[in-house]
Design an enzyme around this catalytic site. Structure first.
Site, PDB file in Angstrom:
ATOM      1  N   ASN A  77       0.830  -1.203   0.000  1.00  9.93           N
ATOM      2  CA  ASN A  77       0.000   0.000   0.000  1.00  9.93           C
ATOM      3  C   ASN A  77       0.860   1.246   0.000  1.00  9.93           C
ATOM      4  OD1 ASN A  77      -0.283   1.911   2.493  1.00  9.93           O
ATOM      5  ND2 ASN A  77       0.073  -0.120   3.372  1.00  9.93           N
ATOM      6  N   CYS A 138       6.015   5.138   9.328  1.00  9.70           N
ATOM      7  CA  CYS A 138       5.305   4.929   8.073  1.00  9.70           C
ATOM      8  C   CYS A 138       6.262   5.086   6.894  1.00  9.70           C
ATOM      9  CB  CYS A 138       4.146   5.920   7.921  1.00  9.70           C
ATOM     10  SG  CYS A 138       3.309   5.727   6.339  1.00  9.70           S
TER      11      CYS A 138
END
Lengths: 328, 270
Positions: A77, A138
């Protein structure tokens, strides 16, 4: 489940700092959005808690282009932390979530130190923020994100500020596996005052579109989740839980009740379910039912019988030898 | 599994009919509690009990009766080929109906549909729903495919007022792509210009916007995308859009599937 012992301990509550959760099963940050979207699919009140989509101070539009690409038993993703921003989240979504009886862990991320100070300062002005998860890992954002989460000194600095400005709030530090020594990072977070560790965030990966001869993702690299990363997550939990004393929340590819049991056996105090809810939203409740009837499985014994901590604190970690050296 | 009326179900395949080398129609038994659906909505199907392929696959609803949910399946990858090989009686998990925005009901002189690939399914559902609601508007279907047999013309012969077909190999109808045929028919006259509904691959929809955008008062399109959650949570299936002059990302699964084509930021969405 045959070989897993049934323990007498039917108290499956989880304590992180001063926070108490009815059970140790959470939805991971990201796939479940703010929690509300899944309200007809998962009985949120039965869960230990829901970790929200990561909130940044300013709203974020997220990444352009393709955001999802399936891989064998995995999912790449590149969402890029799309979210409504702190103001809208705390003003509107929080109340909705609270009224739905959902126990929240609020995931937070920032672009740099100033942005982080501003965000934590904003959270400090809100009431009743029981626990937050710092997403310092992230891989899908230009700034902040993984850069902080791969440097033990920087990680410690971020965690210390959160502890200082949010004295009433428990702090989870979410770590990236894209490092040589995740145990050292966990130790840095613990020494800075973190109340728990969440491991792991996604693993960096990429894919190429043959029809265009270009990377699938505009940012080229993306984050891999799903069953494909489960052994890596399990190993990280194993390492971290032998390095720190604070609770470790295991996350990464859990897609069955048996998978969940393995994380507890590796040393996790709690678990989060992420990608699996896309195809099996009933999974978190099945795991809870299993824990309610069979208790939380005991940690497996350390193979060599030794319990030494990893002493190199992130300086000269050892991922390359699949953890052999640290076992002595 | 108590408390809530959850919109995901274990159900059985009632029939699987091969329509062409690459397409089949699957009818699922409609589970108790499966809500009424509107055109543009979809179901999300878990095609495998193991984790390859991992994600559920979204398919537009082609029709819905009191007993069955039908979908048009085109074999384009591992997920759709596993599904196409399933036989009547096999169990699968489905979620639905999903999708937040319907095709509006038409008014006036008539509506033009352009369908490609599995986009034919939702377009058929739309035409049939309006007929059942006694909406007496003329429907013009433009359908494109590679070959005659991929036109699947037996599937929708009675559902539209007029049918225009194009094949790339010229084995039936106009030889060329469907957007060219639409342009030619517009030039000839007799095609209502109020409303265009399209459903199909991105390249087809983009060509429609580029080449026929100015010919229709409104063009709505039901978009396709790879989806994660199918519920608007994960933000994996977003398309860039412009709202009130601002650039935003909109999820196909919840904020679509139907969009006004003018709201899509085609410059950004390459």
């Amino acid at each position: 489940m045959g070989g897993v012992e049934v323990t007498d301990n039917k108290d499956i509550r989880l304590n992180i700092g001063r926070s108490v959760f009815e059970n140790p099963v959470f939805l991971a940050s990201g796939p479940a959005g703010y929690g509300l979207e899944y309200i007809n699919y998962i009985d949120m009140r039965k869960l230990g808690g829901v970790v929200t989509k990561t909130i940044s101070f300013e709203p974020r539009a997220g990444n352009p282009g393709v955001r999802l690409q399936e891989t064998p038993s995995g999912l790449l993703n590149s969402i890029g932390l799309e979210n409504v921003g702190a103001e809208l989240f705390f003003r509107e979504k929080m109340a909705l979530l609270a009224s739905a009886g959902i126990k929240l862990v609020i995931s937070l991320a920032a672009e740099d130190w100033d942005d982080y100070r501003r965000l934590i300062g904003y959270v400090a002005e809100r009431d009743n923020i029981e626990i937050v998860e710092l997403n310092l890992s992230c891989p899908n954002v230009e700034r902040g994100g993984m850069a902080v989460g791969t440097d033990p000194d920087l990680l410690g600095k971020y965690v210390r500020l959160a502890k200082e400005l949010l004295p009433e709030t428990d702090i989870l530090a979410k770590l990236t596996p894209n490092v040589r020594d995740i145990g050292g990072l966990a130790l840095a977070a613990e020494e800075a005052g973190a109340d728990g560790i969440t491991a792991i965030n996604t693993i960096v990966g990429m894919d190429i579109d043959l029809s265009s001869s270009k990377p699938v993702f505009k940012r080229v690299r993306a984050g891999l989740s799903g069953p494909a990363i489960r052994p890596v997550a399990l190993d990280a939990v194993w390492k971290i839980s032998r390095t720190v004393k604070i609770p470790v929340i295991g996350v990464g590819g859990i897609s069955s009740v048996d998978d969940a049991l393995k994380f507890f056996m590796a040393g996790a105090a709690g678990i989060q379910i992420g990608t699996a809810i896309f195809y099996d939203p009933g999974l978190p409740e099945r795991i809870i039912e299993r824990l309610e009837t069979g208790g939380i499985p005991s940690r497996i014994e350390y193979l060599t019988g030794k319990t030494e901590r990893i002493e190199d604190g992130g300086k000269a970690g050892d991922n390359s030898g699949a953890g052999c050296r640290e076992q002595g | 599994m108590s408390l809530m009326n959850r919109p995901y179900f274990r159900t059985r395949i009632a029939e699987n009919t091969r329509l062409s080398p690459s397409a089949c129609k699957i009818v699922f038994e409609r589970p108790e509690g499966f809500a009424d659906a509107f055109p543009g909505q979809f179901i999300s199907i878990r095609v495998s009990e193991v984790t390859v392929p991992l994600l559920r696959r979204p398919f537009g609803i082609m029709d819905l009766s009191s007993t069955g949910i039908s979908a048009l399946i085109k074999v384009i990858g591992p997920g759709s080929s596993i599904l196409a090989a399933k036989r009547a009686g096999e169990e699968v998990e489905i979620a639905g109906p999903l999708g937040g925005v319907p095709f509006d009901r038409p008014g006036g002189e008539g509506v033009v549909f352009v369908a490609g690939g599995t986009g034919l399914g939702p377009v058929i559902f739309c035409a049939r729903s309006w007929k059942r609601e006694n909406i007496s508007c003329k429907t013009h279907l433009f359908i494109g495919a590679q070959t005659k047999e991929e036109l699947l013309d037996g599937l929708y012969r009675d559902d539209f007022s007029f049918i225009y077909s194009a094949t790339i190999d010229g084995s039936a109808g106009y030889k060329g792509n469907i957007v060219e045929l639409l342009e030619k028919e517009i030039d000839k006259g007799g095609i209502p210009s109020e409303l265009l509904y399209s459903c199909g691959p991105k390249a087809m929809v983009r060509a429609l916007v580029d080449r026929t955008g100015s010919k229709f008062k409104n063009h709505y399109t039901s978009l396709e995308s790879v989806m994660g959650c199918s519920l608007g949570a994960c933000r994996g299936c977003t398309v860039p859009a412009i709202e009130d002059g601002k650039k935003v990302m909109r999820s196909v699964c919840l904020e679509g599937t139907v969009f006004n084509s003018e709201a899509i930021d085609w410059e950004e969405w390459k």
